[in-house]
Design a protein around this motif. Structure first.
Motif, PDB file in Angstrom:
ATOM      1  N   ASP A  47     -80.770  39.106  52.410  1.00  0.00           N
ATOM      2  CA  ASP A  47     -79.964  37.302  53.213  1.00  0.00           C
ATOM      3  C   ASP A  47     -79.732  36.659  52.643  1.00  0.00           C
ATOM      4  O   ASP A  47     -80.155  36.294  52.006  1.00  0.00           O
ATOM      5  CB  ASP A  47     -80.985  37.964  54.622  1.00  0.00           C
ATOM      6  CG  ASP A  47     -80.561  37.064  55.640  1.00  0.00           C
ATOM      7  OD1 ASP A  47     -79.397  36.390  55.828  1.00  0.00           O
ATOM      8  OD2 ASP A  47     -81.017  36.801  56.342  1.00  0.00           O
ATOM      9  N   ARG A  49     -78.123  34.028  54.076  1.00  0.00           N
ATOM     10  CA  ARG A  49     -77.136  33.018  55.137  1.00  0.00           C
ATOM     11  C   ARG A  49     -78.292  32.005  55.080  1.00  0.00           C
ATOM     12  O   ARG A  49     -78.923  31.545  54.212  1.00  0.00           O
ATOM     13  CB  ARG A  49     -77.741  33.043  56.857  1.00  0.00           C
ATOM     14  CG  ARG A  49     -79.319  33.043  56.972  1.00  0.00           C
ATOM     15  CD  ARG A  49     -80.002  33.409  57.728  1.00  0.00           C
ATOM     16  NE  ARG A  49     -80.500  34.565  58.081  1.00  0.00           N
ATOM     17  CZ  ARG A  49     -81.365  34.781  59.338  1.00  0.00           C
ATOM     18  NH1 ARG A  49     -81.021  34.839  60.508  1.00  0.00           N
ATOM     19  NH2 ARG A  49     -81.963  36.125  59.073  1.00  0.00           N
ATOM     20  N   ALA A  53     -79.085  28.686  59.850  1.00  0.00           N
ATOM     21  CA  ALA A  53     -78.169  29.396  60.372  1.00  0.00           C
ATOM     22  C   ALA A  53     -78.703  30.139  61.295  1.00  0.00           C
ATOM     23  O   ALA A  53     -80.105  31.042  60.620  1.00  0.00           O
ATOM     24  CB  ALA A  53     -77.737  29.944  59.087  1.00  0.00           C
ATOM     25  N   ARG A  55     -77.459  32.771  62.588  1.00  0.00           N
ATOM     26  CA  ARG A  55     -77.092  34.673  62.263  1.00  0.00           C
ATOM     27  C   ARG A  55     -77.368  35.329  61.068  1.00  0.00           C
ATOM     28  O   ARG A  55     -76.764  34.369  59.739  1.00  0.00           O
ATOM     29  CB  ARG A  55     -75.467  34.855  62.955  1.00  0.00           C
ATOM     30  CG  ARG A  55     -74.921  35.873  62.738  1.00  0.00           C
ATOM     31  CD  ARG A  55     -73.061  35.905  62.809  1.00  0.00           C
ATOM     32  NE  ARG A  55     -73.056  35.425  62.501  1.00  0.00           N
ATOM     33  CZ  ARG A  55     -72.212  35.636  61.408  1.00  0.00           C
ATOM     34  NH1 ARG A  55     -72.321  37.116  61.073  1.00  0.00           N
ATOM     35  NH2 ARG A  55     -71.156  35.203  60.761  1.00  0.00           N
ATOM     36  N   THR A  57     -76.262  36.475  57.401  1.00  0.00           N
ATOM     37  CA  THR A  57     -74.984  36.969  56.310  1.00  0.00           C
ATOM     38  C   THR A  57     -75.217  37.807  55.462  1.00  0.00           C
ATOM     39  O   THR A  57     -76.415  37.539  55.113  1.00  0.00           O
ATOM     40  CB  THR A  57     -74.951  36.104  55.991  1.00  0.00           C
ATOM     41  OG1 THR A  57     -74.085  35.300  57.371  1.00  0.00           O
ATOM     42  CG2 THR A  57     -73.374  35.985  55.411  1.00  0.00           C
TER      43      THR A  57
END
Length: 76
Positions: A47, A49, A53, A55, A57
């Motif tokens: 991950d 992100r 954040a 959500r 990524t």
């Protein structure tokens, strides 16, 4: 003098879209394989992100994903 990063960048880690394309599956199928435990967070994906954040990524380790898919489903 050029500044260097602390860790070398690896081309093995790719975006979700790139991983899905290279594996010949959809993005949603790739994420489902992560959700059902076929791909493990930390080994097969990470991950990346930003700190605040909401959500996730993900970056995916393409050679490791390919190894898992080449192995096929377990016979129980």
């Amino acid at each position: 003098m050029q500044k260097t990063l602390g860790r070398p960048l690896s081309t093995d880690w790719v975006s979700t879209s790139t991983a899905a394309y290279e594996l010949g599956i959809s993005r949603s199928h790739l994420l489902n394989l992560k959700s059902d435990g076929t791909f493990k967070l930390g080994r097969h994906c990470r991950d990346v992100r930003r700190t605040n954040a909401m959500r996730a990524t993900y970056k995916w380790n393409l050679p490791l994903l390919q190894k898992v898919l080449d192995k096929g489903p377990e016979i129980r």
